[in-house]
Design a protein around this motif. Structure first.
Motif, mmCIF file in Angstrom:
data_model
loop_
_atom_site.group_PDB
_atom_site.id
_atom_site.type_symbol
_atom_site.label_atom_id
_atom_site.label_comp_id
_atom_site.label_asym_id
_atom_site.label_seq_id
_atom_site.Cartn_x
_atom_site.Cartn_y
_atom_site.Cartn_z
ATOM 1 N N TYR A 173 0.846 -1.193 0.000
ATOM 2 C CA TYR A 173 0.000 0.000 0.000
ATOM 3 C C TYR A 173 0.884 1.246 0.000
ATOM 4 O O TYR A 173 1.909 1.291 0.682
ATOM 5 C CB TYR A 173 -0.908 0.020 1.229
ATOM 6 C CG TYR A 173 -2.034 -0.987 1.172
ATOM 7 C CD1 TYR A 173 -3.226 -0.675 0.529
ATOM 8 C CD2 TYR A 173 -1.901 -2.250 1.750
ATOM 9 C CE1 TYR A 173 -4.270 -1.586 0.469
ATOM 10 C CE2 TYR A 173 -2.942 -3.171 1.694
ATOM 11 C CZ TYR A 173 -4.124 -2.829 1.049
ATOM 12 O OH TYR A 173 -5.142 -3.748 0.985
ATOM 13 N N VAL A 174 0.466 2.233 -0.768
ATOM 14 C CA VAL A 174 1.088 3.546 -0.732
ATOM 15 C C VAL A 174 0.111 4.491 -0.039
ATOM 16 O O VAL A 174 -1.036 4.638 -0.478
ATOM 17 C CB VAL A 174 1.428 4.055 -2.148
ATOM 18 C CG1 VAL A 174 1.844 5.531 -2.093
ATOM 19 C CG2 VAL A 174 2.547 3.217 -2.759
ATOM 20 N N THR A 175 0.561 5.091 1.055
ATOM 21 C CA THR A 175 -0.274 6.060 1.764
ATOM 22 C C THR A 175 -0.262 7.373 0.993
ATOM 23 O O THR A 175 0.794 7.924 0.695
ATOM 24 C CB THR A 175 0.239 6.280 3.194
ATOM 25 O OG1 THR A 175 0.160 5.043 3.913
ATOM 26 C CG2 THR A 175 -0.604 7.316 3.913
ATOM 27 N N ALA A 176 -1.457 7.845 0.642
ATOM 28 C CA ALA A 176 -1.591 9.066 -0.161
ATOM 29 C C ALA A 176 -2.439 10.087 0.580
ATOM 30 O O ALA A 176 -3.329 9.726 1.349
ATOM 31 C CB ALA A 176 -2.240 8.737 -1.509
ATOM 32 N N PRO A 177 -2.177 11.364 0.358
ATOM 33 C CA PRO A 177 -3.061 12.380 0.951
ATOM 34 C C PRO A 177 -4.474 12.233 0.398
ATOM 35 O O PRO A 177 -4.663 11.936 -0.781
ATOM 36 C CB PRO A 177 -2.437 13.703 0.505
ATOM 37 C CG PRO A 177 -1.047 13.369 0.078
ATOM 38 C CD PRO A 177 -1.089 11.967 -0.438
ATOM 39 N N GLN A 178 -5.446 12.443 1.241
ATOM 40 C CA GLN A 178 -6.824 12.446 0.760
ATOM 41 C C GLN A 178 -6.995 13.533 -0.300
ATOM 42 O O GLN A 178 -7.664 13.340 -1.318
ATOM 43 C CB GLN A 178 -7.765 12.695 1.938
ATOM 44 C CG GLN A 178 -9.227 12.540 1.615
ATOM 45 C CD GLN A 178 -10.079 12.549 2.866
ATOM 46 O OE1 GLN A 178 -10.603 11.523 3.278
ATOM 47 N NE2 GLN A 178 -10.202 13.706 3.500
ATOM 48 N N PHE A 179 -6.343 14.672 -0.072
ATOM 49 C CA PHE A 179 -6.256 15.753 -1.052
ATOM 50 C C PHE A 179 -4.777 16.100 -1.219
ATOM 51 O O PHE A 179 -4.111 16.435 -0.243
ATOM 52 C CB PHE A 179 -7.035 16.988 -0.585
ATOM 53 C CG PHE A 179 -8.503 16.765 -0.405
ATOM 54 C CD1 PHE A 179 -9.360 16.806 -1.502
ATOM 55 C CD2 PHE A 179 -9.038 16.493 0.841
ATOM 56 C CE1 PHE A 179 -10.724 16.591 -1.343
ATOM 57 C CE2 PHE A 179 -10.396 16.277 1.008
ATOM 58 C CZ PHE A 179 -11.245 16.324 -0.100
ATOM 59 N N ILE B 98 -5.404 8.272 2.639
ATOM 60 C CA ILE B 98 -6.021 7.041 2.175
ATOM 61 C C ILE B 98 -4.895 6.072 1.830
ATOM 62 O O ILE B 98 -3.713 6.448 1.848
ATOM 63 C CB ILE B 98 -6.909 7.268 0.933
ATOM 64 C CG1 ILE B 98 -6.055 7.822 -0.223
ATOM 65 C CG2 ILE B 98 -8.071 8.205 1.260
ATOM 66 C CD1 ILE B 98 -6.791 7.858 -1.550
ATOM 67 N N LYS B 99 -5.252 4.828 1.489
ATOM 68 C CA LYS B 99 -4.246 3.844 1.101
ATOM 69 C C LYS B 99 -4.553 3.313 -0.297
ATOM 70 O O LYS B 99 -5.671 2.883 -0.575
ATOM 71 C CB LYS B 99 -4.204 2.689 2.103
ATOM 72 C CG LYS B 99 -3.566 3.050 3.426
ATOM 73 C CD LYS B 99 -3.383 1.809 4.293
ATOM 74 C CE LYS B 99 -2.628 2.138 5.576
ATOM 75 N NZ LYS B 99 -2.377 0.919 6.390
ATOM 76 N N LEU B 100 -3.529 3.356 -1.152
ATOM 77 C CA LEU B 100 -3.641 2.851 -2.513
ATOM 78 C C LEU B 100 -3.009 1.464 -2.593
ATOM 79 O O LEU B 100 -1.833 1.291 -2.245
ATOM 80 C CB LEU B 100 -2.924 3.782 -3.490
ATOM 81 C CG LEU B 100 -3.363 5.245 -3.493
ATOM 82 C CD1 LEU B 100 -2.389 6.075 -4.328
ATOM 83 C CD2 LEU B 100 -4.782 5.378 -4.017
ATOM 84 N N ALA B 101 -3.781 0.485 -3.046
ATOM 85 C CA ALA B 101 -3.234 -0.853 -3.252
ATOM 86 C C ALA B 101 -2.389 -0.856 -4.523
ATOM 87 O O ALA B 101 -2.842 -0.406 -5.576
ATOM 88 C CB ALA B 101 -4.357 -1.873 -3.356
ATOM 89 N N VAL B 102 -1.150 -1.360 -4.414
ATOM 90 C CA VAL B 102 -0.205 -1.310 -5.531
ATOM 91 C C VAL B 102 0.433 -2.678 -5.726
ATOM 92 O O VAL B 102 0.880 -3.319 -4.762
ATOM 93 C CB VAL B 102 0.896 -0.262 -5.292
ATOM 94 C CG1 VAL B 102 1.902 -0.249 -6.438
ATOM 95 C CG2 VAL B 102 0.287 1.126 -5.112
ATOM 96 N N ASN C 231 -8.689 -3.179 -3.909
ATOM 97 C CA ASN C 231 -8.128 -3.375 -2.579
ATOM 98 C C ASN C 231 -7.751 -2.085 -1.870
ATOM 99 O O ASN C 231 -7.295 -2.121 -0.728
ATOM 100 C CB ASN C 231 -6.873 -4.270 -2.679
ATOM 101 C CG ASN C 231 -7.177 -5.649 -3.205
ATOM 102 O OD1 ASN C 231 -7.689 -6.508 -2.504
ATOM 103 N ND2 ASN C 231 -6.856 -5.874 -4.477
ATOM 104 N N SER C 232 -7.899 -0.945 -2.547
ATOM 105 C CA SER C 232 -7.547 0.319 -1.914
ATOM 106 C C SER C 232 -8.514 0.632 -0.774
ATOM 107 O O SER C 232 -9.650 0.155 -0.744
ATOM 108 C CB SER C 232 -7.533 1.453 -2.946
ATOM 109 O OG SER C 232 -6.429 1.315 -3.822
#
Length: 542
Positions: free
Chosen positions: A96-102, A111-115, A175-176
């Motif tokens: 998972y890559v943790t990304a800013p909601q904005f 949020i978390k992006l499944a990669v 999966n995100s």
């Protein structure tokens, strides 16, 4: 009865058909398909898992060197097993890559992006990976391109031999986390099939919104601007200086947003491949009556130009339209068997009318083999009254798509839909005329439920990234005219027409994949497209 209208939908339909064809029944049990003898088969059986796993290229960064936003997980988290990965498990990095909601608020909620990263199996891979993104919006990428296509399709494995491949479940999908799937949708679709509610009823969607909002979901964070910025964040987290981007269906629209942000990030966008090309300033749902009619007219014209098809299915267009009219006048009562998420079956009584026949043909256009069978199926249904294929296509089913993500993305873009794409196409068949307007009403009501903030109208400010555009003649959602319009707006564009191809061409014929490989090797040079000249639109026969 009015059924749920198609969206750009997941490519599961495409891939499911391809993988089934790899395990085909004996010739005597299946229809005969005719196609140009020089065209490679649409799908070949996946090779047996190698006795030793492929070795990843030494240039691929180890997951332990990824940026701080990366969190590794076992690939079983995304559904991989040693058997399903077919020898590729050792070259996969899952996390998972943790990304800013904005992205404009880097210190705000996340949020978390499944990669999924697949390291190249080639000896001398290129340094720039290919991001491969699904459509929808809201359709899973890892579950389709990663779990199904990557281990089984030679076309994808050929790309992997040339470079790393990255698969991101777009925010809210697959999966995100959080997931914007609406588990309430199946009950809605069952009620529609039973005639208890109309398709634009929003009760189930409101329940989905309430459940997700109570869990803390901010629907304003789910749009194409944030989605595109996620791709750059993933590339930079994984340590790539540049990358290539492939997007199919909605993924082709996302690609245009990624291109527009090319000057805003550290990672460089090297090239873009768009497949089933969306116009950035139009609404494909509003134009669906015309785009669907366009695909059908092309199918019928291709049949009329093929001597065997013409003689086997004479007047197939009139047969199809007559069958729609007959079913609208005399709907057929039938029993549909619905399977829920727990695997439990439920038999429901429903009726099939002309709109169901139209919807079933639209479903068929997501897969080349199914589209090639349409004249056969239409002809047989008109002769025998057998509509089993229609019933199967319209039976409610659990969807892997994130419906709330779909609605959030589409609703945020309403101000961008300033061009009427129907002006590029002939008027729709009268029998199909209601599809687009009905979908506009349905989506409009969902937009009222979500009340998301509108994006600024999209304008492509950076049209100079080399772009390959693939469009099939039988695409019922994104017709050829869309790809041409987008190509005309870009500085370096190579539009490719794929005869007889439906919605999405890369995974459906070997010629498209050859062109993609050539383009990736030299994006600034027009690829050799001579294999397309030999391609004959396919049809199936009894």
């Amino acid at each position: 009865m009015t059924r749920p209208m198609l969206r750009t939908l997941t490519l599961l339909v495409i891939l499911g058909g391809l993988l089934l064809s790899a395990c085909a029944a004996p010739t005597s049990q299946v229809p005969t398909t005719t196609e140009a003898p020089t065209e490679a088969p649409t799908m070949t059986p996946a090779p047996a898992a190698p006795t030793s796993a492929p070795t990843a290229a030494p240039t691929a960064a180890a997951s332990g060197t990824f940026g701080a936003a990366w969190e590794s997980v076992d690939c079983a988290t995304f559904g991989f097993t040693a058997a399903s990965a077919r020898g590729l498990l050792d070259v996969l990095d899952c996390g998972y890559v943790t990304a800013p909601q904005f992205h404009s608020q880097p210190d705000g909620p996340t949020i978390k992006l499944a990669v999924l990263r697949a390291r190249s199996t080639g000896a001398n891979p290129a340094p720039d990976p290919l991001f491969m993104e699904n459509g929808g919006p809201g359709s899973p990428t890892i579950g389709v391109f990663g779990l199904i296509a990557l281990p089984n399709l030679p076309e994808i494995q050929d790309i992997l031999a040339s470079r790393d491949m990255i698969f991101v479940d777009q925010r809210g999908s697959g999966n995100s986390q959080p997931s914007l799937m609406c588990t309430e949708r199946l009950d809605h679709d069952i009620a529609v099939a039973k005639g208890e509610i109309t398709n634009d009823d929003t009760a189930a969607f409101e329940a989905c919104r309430d459940r997700l909002a109570a869990a803390g979901v901010n629907f304003n964070a789910f749009n194409s601007v944030e989605n595109a910025a996620d791709m750059y964040l993933v590339a930079e987290t994984l340590g790539y200086e540049s990358f290539n981007f492939y997007g199919a269906s909605y993924g082709s629209l996302l690609a245009q947003y990624v291109m527009d942000q090319s000057a805003d990030h550290t990672a460089q966008l090297r090239s873009v491949i768009v497949d089933a090309v969306a116009i950035s300033n139009s609404d494909w749902n509003a134009a669906s009556s015309s785009s669907g009619s366009n695909a059908l007219r092309n199918l019928f014209a291709e049949c009329a130009q093929d001597e065997q098809c013409k003689s086997t299915y004479p007047d197939i267009e009139a047969t199809f339209l007559g069958l729609i009219d007959k079913l609208n006048q005399e709907p057929i009562t039938t029993t549909l068997t619905v399977t829920n998420a727990a695997g439990e079956e439920q038999a429901i009584q429903s009726t099939l009318d002309g709109n169901d026949l139209i919807l079933a043909t639209f479903v068929s256009f997501y897969n080349n083999k199914a589209a090639a069978s349409l004249p056969l199926l239409i002809s047989q249904s008109a002769k025998t009254g057998d509509l089993a294929w229609v019933a199967e296509a319209v039976t409610p089913a659990v969807s892997p798509d994130a419906e709330a993500m779909y609605a959030a993305v589409i609703c945020a873009r309403l101000d961008s839909a300033q061009f009427d794409a129907t002006t590029l196409l002939d008027p729709p068949y009268p029998q199909l005329a209601s599809f687009g307007p009905d979908e506009v009403v349905r989506i409009g009501r969902q937009c009222d439920v979500l009340s998301v903030e509108a994006e600024e109208p999209f304008v492509q400010d950076h049209p100079d990234t080399p772009t390959l555009l693939l469009n099939g003649t039988r695409d019922q959602v994104m017709p050829l005219a869309y790809g041409k319009r987008v190509a005309d707006s870009l500085t370096t564009a190579y539009p490719i027409t794929v005869p007889g191809s439906a919605h999405g061409s890369l995974l459906q014929n070997a010629c498209s994949s050859q062109i993609v490989l050539a383009f990736l090797a030299e994006p600034g040079q027009a690829p050799d497209t001579s294999c397309m000249a030999a391609r004959k639109p396919p049809f199936e026969y009894p």
